[in-house]
Design a protein around this motif. Structure first.
Motif, mmCIF file in Angstrom:
data_model
loop_
_atom_site.group_PDB
_atom_site.id
_atom_site.type_symbol
_atom_site.label_atom_id
_atom_site.label_comp_id
_atom_site.label_asym_id
_atom_site.label_seq_id
_atom_site.Cartn_x
_atom_site.Cartn_y
_atom_site.Cartn_z
ATOM 1 N N HIS A 358 0.811 -1.215 0.000
ATOM 2 C CA HIS A 358 0.000 0.000 0.000
ATOM 3 C C HIS A 358 0.847 1.268 0.000
ATOM 4 O O HIS A 358 0.346 2.355 -0.243
ATOM 5 C CB HIS A 358 -0.904 0.014 1.236
ATOM 6 C CG HIS A 358 -0.156 0.162 2.529
ATOM 7 N ND1 HIS A 358 0.556 -0.886 3.087
ATOM 8 C CD2 HIS A 358 0.023 1.234 3.354
ATOM 9 C CE1 HIS A 358 1.116 -0.475 4.221
ATOM 10 N NE2 HIS A 358 0.813 0.810 4.396
ATOM 11 N N ARG A 359 2.131 1.139 0.275
ATOM 12 C CA ARG A 359 3.015 2.314 0.383
ATOM 13 C C ARG A 359 3.587 2.670 -0.989
ATOM 14 O O ARG A 359 3.730 1.816 -1.858
ATOM 15 C CB ARG A 359 4.148 2.027 1.367
ATOM 16 C CG ARG A 359 3.671 1.655 2.762
ATOM 17 C CD ARG A 359 4.841 1.247 3.648
ATOM 18 N NE ARG A 359 5.772 2.345 3.837
ATOM 19 C CZ ARG A 359 7.000 2.196 4.355
ATOM 20 N NH1 ARG A 359 7.431 0.985 4.696
ATOM 21 N NH2 ARG A 359 7.789 3.236 4.510
ATOM 22 N N VAL A 360 3.916 3.967 -1.145
ATOM 23 C CA VAL A 360 4.537 4.438 -2.382
ATOM 24 C C VAL A 360 5.929 4.955 -2.051
ATOM 25 O O VAL A 360 6.088 5.813 -1.167
ATOM 26 C CB VAL A 360 3.711 5.558 -3.051
ATOM 27 C CG1 VAL A 360 4.400 6.046 -4.318
ATOM 28 C CG2 VAL A 360 2.302 5.062 -3.359
ATOM 29 N N PHE A 367 3.649 10.236 -9.686
ATOM 30 C CA PHE A 367 3.436 9.621 -10.996
ATOM 31 C C PHE A 367 2.182 8.755 -10.967
ATOM 32 O O PHE A 367 1.839 8.166 -9.942
ATOM 33 C CB PHE A 367 4.634 8.748 -11.389
ATOM 34 C CG PHE A 367 5.937 9.481 -11.442
ATOM 35 C CD1 PHE A 367 6.220 10.353 -12.480
ATOM 36 C CD2 PHE A 367 6.897 9.305 -10.448
ATOM 37 C CE1 PHE A 367 7.425 11.024 -12.528
ATOM 38 C CE2 PHE A 367 8.090 9.974 -10.489
ATOM 39 C CZ PHE A 367 8.359 10.842 -11.539
ATOM 40 N N ALA A 368 1.510 8.681 -12.102
ATOM 41 C CA ALA A 368 0.349 7.799 -12.214
ATOM 42 C C ALA A 368 0.807 6.347 -12.176
ATOM 43 O O ALA A 368 1.907 6.011 -12.628
ATOM 44 C CB ALA A 368 -0.409 8.083 -13.512
#
Length: 395
Positions: A358-360, A367-368
């Motif tokens: 779930h983390r970016v 960014f998409a």
């Protein structure tokens, strides 16, 4: 709001008086409040005979930084070359603008990964910098100009046409521009929040995020922000009178309690900023959000709304570069740990993936998801041989 520290009352009076004088000659009411632009090194050295032989290699700095004294080590001759380039570029800008700006001392500490900087002064105050030289060869092949809001107050509007011509001729680009509108009375910061809630900031059906700052419970020194710098566009609306005079009481005493500033900040994150923003700021302010267009209409400003669109190619290349850095860092820094987890960790690697899915990653934010997925596919094709084992469940 840029700062929360109190300023002398005289400063607030001077700023308002200056803005009112500018507004008399600027019927569009939109002015540039911050400007950063970059030009190729060649554009500077070609204008200075003593530097015509200087190349990017001559200003690519190899020496380190003395943390104890917080000074760059000057044994590297590239620092001296970078000094001369920054001074030459600053001298050109001062002559070009002819508005009372002067050059300060060149500093051996840079900023934004440039090696050196020379200050731009107005009435002895630092209002900007010109930067040159870098450890990165690509950055060393450029020269960067950073003009603060105080500098933009001193620069006559017609001089920005000269800046536009200079940047265009040099094949340079704008990296940041802030477009500001000051309203002295009749507006409330709460109305911006209402406009956000009603969809006046929506972009292609999506509502950008927002943040509040300041004393909303006490109704003073408030900021309402929409968007974020990661996407390259945001709006700040804030109670400028409170900022300039240090408190609501002081701003009220000077008739500035209703002074609201609306400010659109555009950066070249995934965007190519049109140079016409320097000569037609109202059009680009109106094109930022539907709210901005309505605001100018209410202020009886005629503007043809023009957007600074996201450039898909720029975005794709930037996403690809971010993914390549992530993959290279993982391979070089913790590749052995990843291999050990895969070979001996049983389900541990799968567990780690599940817990963190779930983390970016910070480097991939902005960014998409589709752009990131496409970039990973390209990077995998480049870095992983055909014989590499598949870890994504494919057979």
């Amino acid at each position: 709001m840029r700062t929360v520290e109190a300023r002398p009352v005289l400063d607030g009076q001077r700023v308002r008086w200056t803005l009112e004088q500018i507004e008399r000659d600027n019927q569009s009411k939109v002015r540039i409040d911050w400007l950063r632009f970059t030009v190729p090194l060649d554009a500077v050295v070609q204008r200075e005979r003593s530097l015509e032989a200087v190349t990017a290699g001559d200003v690519t700095v190899q020496s380190g930084f003395d943390v104890k004294t917080k000074r760059a080590t000057l044994a590297d001759p590239a620092y001296s070359a970078a000094h001369m380039v920054a001074i030459a570029a600053g001298r050109d800008l001062v002559a070009m603008l002819a508005c009372g700006l002067t050059l300060g001392a060149v500093e051996d500490k840079g900023m934004d990964f440039y090696a050196v900087r020379v200050a731009l002064l107005h009435n002895s105050a630092v209002v900007g910098y010109v930067m040159a030289g870098s450890k990165d060869a690509r950055q060393a092949s450029t020269v960067h100009f950073n003009l603060f809001g105080q500098a933009m107050l001193a620069i006559p509007r017609d001089r920005l046409e000269i800046v536009r011509s200079y940047v265009a001729h040099a094949k340079g680009w704008i990296t940041r521009v802030d477009l500001a509108v000051d309203v002295w009375s009749g507006h409330r910061i709460e109305d911006v929040q209402t406009a956000w809630e009603s969809g006046e900031f929506d972009v292609r059906g999506k509502r950008p995020g927002q943040q509040n700052a300041g004393s909303w419970a006490a109704h003073h020194s408030r900021t309402f922000s929409v968007g974020n710098r990661g996407t390259g566009k945001m709006l700040r609306a804030y109670e400028k009178g409170d900022e300039q005079f240090g408190s609501r009481e002081a701003s009220a005493q000077h008739g500035c309690a209703e002074w609201i500033r609306y400010e659109v900040e555009v950066r070249n994150n995934h965007r190519v900023i049109d140079l016409d923003v320097l000569t037609r700021p109202a059009d680009f302010f109106a094109g930022a959000y539907a709210f901005c267009d309505r605001l100018l209409t209410e202020l009886e400003v005629q503007a043809a709304a023009q957007t600074i669109k996201t450039n898909p190619e720029v975005k794709d290349v930037t996403a690809l570069a971010a993914v390549e850095r992530c993959a290279s860092w993982t391979d070089g820094t913790c590749g052995a740990i990843v291999a050990a987890l895969f070979m001996h960790g049983g389900d541990l690697l799968a567990h780690i993936v599940e817990r963190n899915a779930h983390r970016v990653a910070r480097r991939l934010k902005g960014f998409a998801a589709a752009d990131i997925a496409a970039a990973f596919e390209k990077v995998a094709g480049r870095m992983a041989p055909v014989s590499a084992p598949l870890l994504n469940g494919a057979v």
